[in-house]
Design a protein around this motif. Sequence first.
Motif, PDB file in Angstrom:
ATOM      1  N   UNK A 193       0.814  -1.210   0.000  1.00 54.45           N
ATOM      2  CA  UNK A 193       0.000   0.000   0.000  1.00 54.45           C
ATOM      3  C   UNK A 193       0.843   1.253   0.000  1.00 54.45           C
ATOM      4  N   UNK A 194       1.912   1.284   0.799  1.00 54.56           N
ATOM      5  CA  UNK A 194       2.785   2.448   0.829  1.00 54.56           C
ATOM      6  C   UNK A 194       3.539   2.594  -0.481  1.00 54.56           C
ATOM      7  N   UNK A 195       3.922   1.496  -1.100  1.00 55.01           N
ATOM      8  CA  UNK A 195       4.564   1.561  -2.418  1.00 55.01           C
ATOM      9  C   UNK A 195       3.614   2.185  -3.431  1.00 55.01           C
ATOM     10  N   UNK A 196       2.316   1.845  -3.333  1.00 53.25           N
ATOM     11  CA  UNK A 196       1.332   2.454  -4.230  1.00 53.25           C
ATOM     12  C   UNK A 196       1.207   3.944  -3.972  1.00 53.25           C
ATOM     13  N   UNK A 261      -5.052   2.213  -8.538  1.00 52.14           N
ATOM     14  CA  UNK A 261      -4.300   1.960  -7.310  1.00 52.14           C
ATOM     15  C   UNK A 261      -5.021   2.407  -6.049  1.00 52.14           C
ATOM     16  N   UNK A 262      -6.291   2.786  -6.166  1.00 50.32           N
ATOM     17  CA  UNK A 262      -6.960   3.366  -5.013  1.00 50.32           C
ATOM     18  C   UNK A 262      -7.118   2.385  -3.858  1.00 50.32           C
ATOM     19  N   UNK A 263      -7.307   1.106  -4.135  1.00 47.87           N
ATOM     20  CA  UNK A 263      -7.489   0.151  -3.037  1.00 47.87           C
ATOM     21  C   UNK A 263      -6.202  -0.002  -2.224  1.00 47.87           C
ATOM     22  N   UNK A 264      -5.045   0.189  -2.878  1.00 50.75           N
ATOM     23  CA  UNK A 264      -3.787   0.174  -2.139  1.00 50.75           C
ATOM     24  C   UNK A 264      -3.514   1.521  -1.477  1.00 50.75           C
ATOM     25  N   UNK A 265      -3.970   2.595  -2.119  1.00 51.56           N
ATOM     26  CA  UNK A 265      -3.660   3.936  -1.625  1.00 51.56           C
ATOM     27  C   UNK A 265      -4.258   4.170  -0.247  1.00 51.56           C
ATOM     28  N   UNK A 266      -5.519   3.804  -0.044  1.00 49.57           N
ATOM     29  CA  UNK A 266      -6.206   4.130   1.201  1.00 49.57           C
ATOM     30  C   UNK A 266      -5.722   3.300   2.387  1.00 49.57           C
ATOM     31  N   UNK A 268      -2.419   2.541   2.556  1.00 52.56           N
ATOM     32  CA  UNK A 268      -0.973   2.670   2.486  1.00 52.56           C
ATOM     33  C   UNK A 268      -0.310   3.336   3.662  1.00 52.56           C
ATOM     34  N   UNK A 269      -0.843   4.447   4.157  1.00 51.53           N
ATOM     35  CA  UNK A 269      -0.131   5.217   5.160  1.00 51.53           C
ATOM     36  C   UNK A 269      -0.052   4.477   6.486  1.00 51.53           C
ATOM     37  N   UNK A 270      -1.120   3.806   6.877  1.00 51.35           N
ATOM     38  CA  UNK A 270      -1.119   3.114   8.157  1.00 51.35           C
ATOM     39  C   UNK A 270      -0.724   1.670   8.063  1.00 51.35           C
ATOM     40  N   UNK A 271      -0.070   1.299   6.979  1.00 51.84           N
ATOM     41  CA  UNK A 271       0.238  -0.100   6.748  1.00 51.84           C
ATOM     42  C   UNK A 271       1.438  -0.542   7.572  1.00 51.84           C
ATOM     43  N   UNK A 272       1.564  -1.832   7.732  1.00 52.78           N
ATOM     44  CA  UNK A 272       2.729  -2.328   8.452  1.00 52.78           C
ATOM     45  C   UNK A 272       2.502  -3.688   9.064  1.00 52.78           C
ATOM     46  N   UNK A 273       1.265  -4.043   9.402  1.00 55.79           N
ATOM     47  CA  UNK A 273       0.997  -5.328  10.031  1.00 55.79           C
ATOM     48  C   UNK A 273       1.105  -6.443   9.004  1.00 55.79           C
ATOM     49  N   UNK A 274       1.673  -7.545   9.426  1.00 51.82           N
ATOM     50  CA  UNK A 274       1.835  -8.697   8.547  1.00 51.82           C
ATOM     51  C   UNK A 274       0.647  -9.629   8.749  1.00 51.82           C
ATOM     52  N   UNK A 275      -0.026  -9.932   7.659  1.00 50.49           N
ATOM     53  CA  UNK A 275      -1.159 -10.852   7.747  1.00 50.49           C
ATOM     54  C   UNK A 275      -0.668 -12.285   7.565  1.00 50.49           C
ATOM     55  N   UNK A 276      -1.208 -13.171   8.338  1.00 50.88           N
ATOM     56  CA  UNK A 276      -0.770 -14.537   8.224  1.00 50.88           C
ATOM     57  C   UNK A 276      -1.902 -15.504   8.449  1.00 50.88           C
TER      58      UNK A 276
END
Length: 276
Positions: A193-196, A261-266, A268-276
Amino acid sequence: MTRVRKGELVLRYVLLLAVLALTVGPFLWQLSTSLKGPTEDIYSSPPSFLPRHPTFHNYERVADTIPVWDYAFNSLKVATANVVTNCVGSALAGYALARLRYRGRRAATLAFVLAMLVPVEGIIIAQFTTMRELGLNNTLIGVVLPGCIGAMNVLLMRNAFLNLPYEIEEAAYVDGANVWQRFLRIALPSVKGTVAVVAIFAFMGAWDDFLWPLIVLSDPSKFTLTIGLNYLHGTFANDERLVAAGTVIAVAPLIALFAGLQRYFFRGVGEGAVKG
């Protein structure tokens, strides 16, 4: 959850509609003007957003007046190169600032923060002199090079990587993964998301840039779209339909990029958690 009173809810919607009118209204007006024929009054009162007889003739006139598609292709090359260099360079630099341990890491982070405080106008002469010494004046490479990695984009990627749990990388390290493997297989996929966000900002910055290409480029065949449309404004300032059509042509790629890219954009800023 607290219940919102009806009056407060109405006020919120009124404010949202006001903001929507201020942000989207000018573009809709330009789009409407570009589709109006020469017999329609664009200054009617009250204003009419819907053309009575929509036509694409104004877009054909733009292409006949200036080589708009050549200019757009030059802008696309510059913007694409800017996106690639910013995404790759910002991701590498952000990961180094956030996850690696070395002397001077805080000083390097501070340097990126200070770089954001320097106005572009304050260093543009130095940039022009550097490009001239390198022999890159009047080239698209000279347009791309100064903005190939933005300080803001590096800090965005750093913050995204900082939010990743250290335990994930520690487990990969124990399993024998080196730095590149941890970066490519664990860290980078978790911050798409942040890359987007970086890609959108880099594309918009390169596509909309006017001052730097105007200074560096002198060959009309290498002009970007913003410079080309400036000639349209200067020559046909009284023909609002033609100017509006050129404006819509310039904005359309930005809308298409954001829509993709809107689904990644929104996220992106608060991203960081790894989903598993």
